[in-house]
Write a protein that holds these residues in place. Structure first.
Motif, PDB file in Angstrom:
ATOM      1  N   ARG C   3       0.851  -1.180   0.000  1.00 37.41           N
ATOM      2  CA  ARG C   3       0.000   0.000   0.000  1.00 37.41           C
ATOM      3  C   ARG C   3       0.892   1.236   0.000  1.00 37.41           C
ATOM      4  O   ARG C   3       1.856   1.312   0.744  1.00 37.41           O
ATOM      5  CB  ARG C   3      -0.874   0.020   1.253  1.00 37.41           C
ATOM      6  N   GLU C   5       1.602   4.675   1.189  1.00 34.14           N
ATOM      7  CA  GLU C   5       1.188   5.576   2.256  1.00 34.14           C
ATOM      8  C   GLU C   5       1.732   6.971   1.991  1.00 34.14           C
ATOM      9  O   GLU C   5       2.813   7.122   1.454  1.00 34.14           O
ATOM     10  CB  GLU C   5       1.771   5.097   3.589  1.00 34.14           C
ATOM     11  N   ARG C   6       0.963   7.965   2.385  1.00 34.34           N
ATOM     12  CA  ARG C   6       1.491   9.332   2.390  1.00 34.34           C
ATOM     13  C   ARG C   6       1.569   9.771   3.838  1.00 34.34           C
ATOM     14  O   ARG C   6       0.591   9.656   4.572  1.00 34.34           O
ATOM     15  CB  ARG C   6       0.557  10.286   1.644  1.00 34.34           C
ATOM     16  N   GLN C  32      -6.256  15.290   0.183  1.00 29.11           N
ATOM     17  CA  GLN C  32      -5.500  14.371  -0.664  1.00 29.11           C
ATOM     18  C   GLN C  32      -5.974  12.938  -0.509  1.00 29.11           C
ATOM     19  O   GLN C  32      -5.808  12.113  -1.403  1.00 29.11           O
ATOM     20  CB  GLN C  32      -4.004  14.494  -0.369  1.00 29.11           C
ATOM     21  N   ALA C  33      -6.578  12.640   0.630  1.00 25.13           N
ATOM     22  CA  ALA C  33      -7.113  11.301   0.844  1.00 25.13           C
ATOM     23  C   ALA C  33      -8.427  11.117   0.091  1.00 25.13           C
ATOM     24  O   ALA C  33      -8.885   9.998  -0.098  1.00 25.13           O
ATOM     25  CB  ALA C  33      -7.337  11.058   2.332  1.00 25.13           C
ATOM     26  N   GLY C  34      -9.032  12.220  -0.300  1.00 27.61           N
ATOM     27  CA  GLY C  34     -10.275  12.129  -1.054  1.00 27.61           C
ATOM     28  C   GLY C  34     -11.543  12.209  -0.224  1.00 27.61           C
ATOM     29  O   GLY C  34     -12.622  11.854  -0.695  1.00 27.61           O
ATOM     30  N   ASP C  75      -3.665   6.191   3.446  1.00 22.07           N
ATOM     31  CA  ASP C  75      -3.549   5.194   2.386  1.00 22.07           C
ATOM     32  C   ASP C  75      -4.898   5.100   1.686  1.00 22.07           C
ATOM     33  O   ASP C  75      -5.725   5.995   1.822  1.00 22.07           O
ATOM     34  CB  ASP C  75      -3.070   3.841   2.939  1.00 22.07           C
ATOM     35  N   ASP C  76      -5.107   4.032   0.925  1.00 18.10           N
ATOM     36  CA  ASP C  76      -6.351   3.933   0.152  1.00 18.10           C
ATOM     37  C   ASP C  76      -7.594   3.804   1.013  1.00 18.10           C
ATOM     38  O   ASP C  76      -8.707   4.006   0.550  1.00 18.10           O
ATOM     39  CB  ASP C  76      -6.323   2.676  -0.741  1.00 18.10           C
ATOM     40  N   GLU C  77      -7.385   3.400   2.251  1.00 19.12           N
ATOM     41  CA  GLU C  77      -8.552   3.046   3.061  1.00 19.12           C
ATOM     42  C   GLU C  77      -8.920   4.027   4.161  1.00 19.12           C
ATOM     43  O   GLU C  77     -10.059   4.090   4.591  1.00 19.12           O
ATOM     44  CB  GLU C  77      -8.316   1.670   3.700  1.00 19.12           C
ATOM     45  N   ARG C 141     -12.100   6.265   8.337  1.00 16.35           N
ATOM     46  CA  ARG C 141     -12.051   5.446   7.130  1.00 16.35           C
ATOM     47  C   ARG C 141     -12.723   6.134   5.954  1.00 16.35           C
ATOM     48  O   ARG C 141     -13.710   6.860   6.129  1.00 16.35           O
ATOM     49  CB  ARG C 141     -12.713   4.092   7.399  1.00 16.35           C
ATOM     50  N   LEU C 142     -12.172   5.916   4.792  1.00 16.75           N
ATOM     51  CA  LEU C 142     -12.773   6.418   3.554  1.00 16.75           C
ATOM     52  C   LEU C 142     -13.949   5.528   3.198  1.00 16.75           C
ATOM     53  O   LEU C 142     -13.789   4.310   3.091  1.00 16.75           O
ATOM     54  CB  LEU C 142     -11.748   6.369   2.423  1.00 16.75           C
ATOM     55  N   LYS C 144     -16.025   4.089   0.550  1.00 23.14           N
ATOM     56  CA  LYS C 144     -16.000   3.943  -0.906  1.00 23.14           C
ATOM     57  C   LYS C 144     -17.395   4.178  -1.463  1.00 23.14           C
ATOM     58  O   LYS C 144     -18.373   3.661  -0.930  1.00 23.14           O
ATOM     59  CB  LYS C 144     -15.510   2.536  -1.300  1.00 23.14           C
TER      60      LYS C 144
END
Ligand SMILES: Nc1ncnc2c1ncn2[C@@H]1O[C@H](COP(=O)(O)OP(=O)(O)O)[C@@H](O)[C@H]1O
Ligand SMILES: Nc1ncnc2c1ncn2[C@@H]1O[C@H](COP(=O)(O)OP(=O)(O)O)[C@@H](O)[C@H]1O
Lengths: 122, 145, 145, 122
Positions: C3, C5-6, C32-34, C75-77, C141-142, C144
C-alpha cells in the motif's frame, strides 16, 4: 480549499483574455501554461493576462510569461499583464519583469495598448 | 540570557500539491514572529521556491514516497528556515544566473527561483551532501521599528 | 501488495495560536485522501479538539517550549491521525461523560471535547505513559462510493 | 490570516446581539466568553448570538453557550442561537444542543421568539 486556482480563456474579437484566479504556483502553473499554449496554437498572439483575481504567483507562473513572450512578439503580438495587486506585483518587480513586459491597470487599458507600438529591446 | 525559541516542523510527501500547506506553515510561523504582511509574503514565496526546487529537482518530480522537511525557528531577532531533502543534490555555485532578457531570448520557462530566494531573504546557504542530506538554510531578520 | 502511504508530520509549539495551522494541516491531508467536505470538517474538528486538550491539559496552558506533534498517515482506506505529547497524561477511562443537561446545570464550560472526538472519528484510542509519551490514535475510514 | 475572528456586541433596545465572525476555537473562544460576560454583568439577559459569519466552532466555543444559559434563563432571559450554516451546525447537533437551545434562522426570527415562552426542561 488550500489551493484554489482557475484559469479561464475568453476570445474577444482580435485579442484573447486569459483570466487567472487564486494561487499560481508550481502545482497550478502547468494549467496556465497549457492555456497560453492553446491560444498560441490557435494563432492568437494578442494576449491579455488578467491577474486581478490572482492572489499569489511564484516563479513557476512567472516562467510561463517568460517562455511565450518571444514567440508571441515574433508574430507581431504581445502578452499584456494587467490587474496586478501590490502584493503579487513584488516578484515581477524583483525579477525585472516591469522593464520587459507591458503592465496595464486593467483589461480595457491593455486593449488600448494593443493599438500602440510594442515595448521591446532588440 | 536565554533566548526563547519557537520551533515549527513540517514534513510532507514530495508533491507540488503540498506547496499550499507549506506556505500556510511559513505564514503561521512568520505571523507569530511579528513580521508584517509584506515580509510574510516574501518569506512565503522564498520557501515555496525552495520547496518547489526540492520536489522538482532534488526528487525529480512528484514522488510521494519522498519527504520534504521544512523547519522554522523563530526568536526575537529572526525567523530561520531549514529545508531538507535526501534527493539528488547539486552544486549551487555552478548554477549560472542568467539575465531575464537572456532567459526570454532562449524561451526558457525556468531559472528564476534561486534568484528570487536570494533577494527575498537575508541569508541563503546550501549544504549539499548527495545521497545523505541536502540542506538549505535561510534567514529573515526582524527589522525592529 | 504494497500500500502506498502518504505521511504528513507537523510539530508546533504548545499554544492555541497554532490550532489554525493544525486544522490547515489536517484539511490538506484529508483532501489528498479524497474525503468530502463534510468528512473533512469532522476530521478538522476532532484533531482541533485533541490538540486543544494537549495544549490546555497535558501542558497546562500556553507553554511554547513544549511541542504538540501531529502525524497524518493516509492510504487507500483511511486517514490515521497520531497526536503526541510529553505532558502530564491522564486516565481517559476515568473521565466521566456527563450529559449535556447535567453540564448545563453545573454551569460547566467544558467537558465536550472527548465526546465530540469519539462521534466524529471511527477510532479513538489513547496510550498514556506519563513522563514519557502520551499518544492518541484516531482513524477515519474512507467510505467507498 | 490563518485565524480571523471577531466578536461585536450591539445593544438593540431590550435585547442584545453578539455577532461572531470567523473561527471560534480554543484560541478565540475566551473573547466570545468575555463578550457574553460583559453583557450579563450589565444585567442584559435577552441575548441573540448571530453566527451567520461564523465559519467554524469547536467545543471551546460551544462551552460558552453552555456556561451561561442557566444563569440567563434564571433571570428570565435566553440565549438564542441564530444563522448557523449547515457546516457549523454539525457539532451543535452531535452534542444535542438543538434540544436544549433555541435555534433561529436569523436575528429577526430570534427577536420574535423572545415574545414566546422559553424552551426549558425543569
Ligand atoms: N534543491 C535542488 N536540488 C537539485 N537541484 C536544484 C535544487 N535547486 C535548484 N537546483 C538546480 O538549480 C537550477 C536553478 O534553479 P532555479 O533558479 O530555482 O530555477 P528553476 O527551478 O526554475 O530551474 C535548477 O534548474 C536545478 O538544476
Ligand atoms: N491530552 C490530555 N492530557 C491530559 N488530560 C486530558 C487530555 N485530554 C483530556 N484530558 C482530561 O479530560 C477532561 C475532559 O476532556 P474534554 O472532554 O476534551 O473536555 P474539556 O477539555 O473541555 O475539559 C479534561 O478536562 C482533562 O481533565
Amino acid at each position: 480549499m488550500p489551493n484554489p486556482f482557475s484559469v479561464q480563456t475568453v476570445n474577444e474579437g482580435d485579442h484573447v483574455v486569459i483570466r487567472l484566479e487564486g494561487f499560481v504556483d508550481a502545482h497550478t502553473a502547468p494549467q496556465f501554461e497549457q492555456a497560453v499554449q492553446t491560444v498560441v496554437d490557435q494563432g492568437q498572439h494578442r494576449i491579455i493576462v488578467d491577474c486581478e483575481k490572482m492572489t499569489y504567483i511564484s516563479s513557476a507562473g512567472l516562467g510561463v510569461f517568460m517562455g511565450f513572450i518571444e514567440e508571441v512578439r515574433d508574430e507581431g503580438g504581445d502578452i499584456k499583464i494587467c490587474g496586478l495587486s501590490p502584493k503579487v506585483k513584488q516578484p515581477f518587480e524583483i525579477l525585472g519583469f516591469d522593464s520587459l513586459f507591458d503592465f496595464c491597470a486593467d483589461v480595457a487599458g491593455a486593449k488600448e495598448r494593443f493599438s500602440q507600438p510594442v515595448k521591446r529591446e532588440e | 540570557m536565554e533566548r526563547i525559541e519557537r520551533k515549527f516542523l513540517l514534513k510532507v510527501p514530495s508533491s507540488t500539491e503540498n506547496l499550499a500547506l507549506i506556505r500556510e506553515f511559513v505564514t503561521s510561523a512568520a505571523q507569530q514572529a511579528g513580521f508584517d504582511a509584506s515580509e510574510i509574503a516574501k518569506l512565503e514565496l522564498a520557501v515555496d521556491e525552495a520547496c518547489a526546487n526540492v520536489i522538482e529537482h532534488a526528487y525529480g518530480g512528484q514522488d510521494v514516497t519522498k519527504e520534504v522537511v521544512v523547519r522554522a525557528t523563530l526568536d526575537d531577532e529572526a525567523l530561520s528556515i531549514d529545508i531538507e531533502d535526501t534527493g539528488r543534490g547539486f552544486d549551487p555555485d555552478s548554477i549560472k544566473q542568467e539575465e531575464l532578457e537572456e532567459l526570454i531570448n532562449k524561451r526558457k520557462t525556468g531559472g528564476l527561483g534561486m534568484r528570487l530566494m536570494k533577494s527575498l531573504m537575508d541569508e541563503v546557504h546550501y549544504e549539499i551532501e548527495p545521497g545523505k542530506k541536502n540542506a538549505l538554510h535561510m534567514v529573515k531578520r526582524l527589522r525592529k521599528t
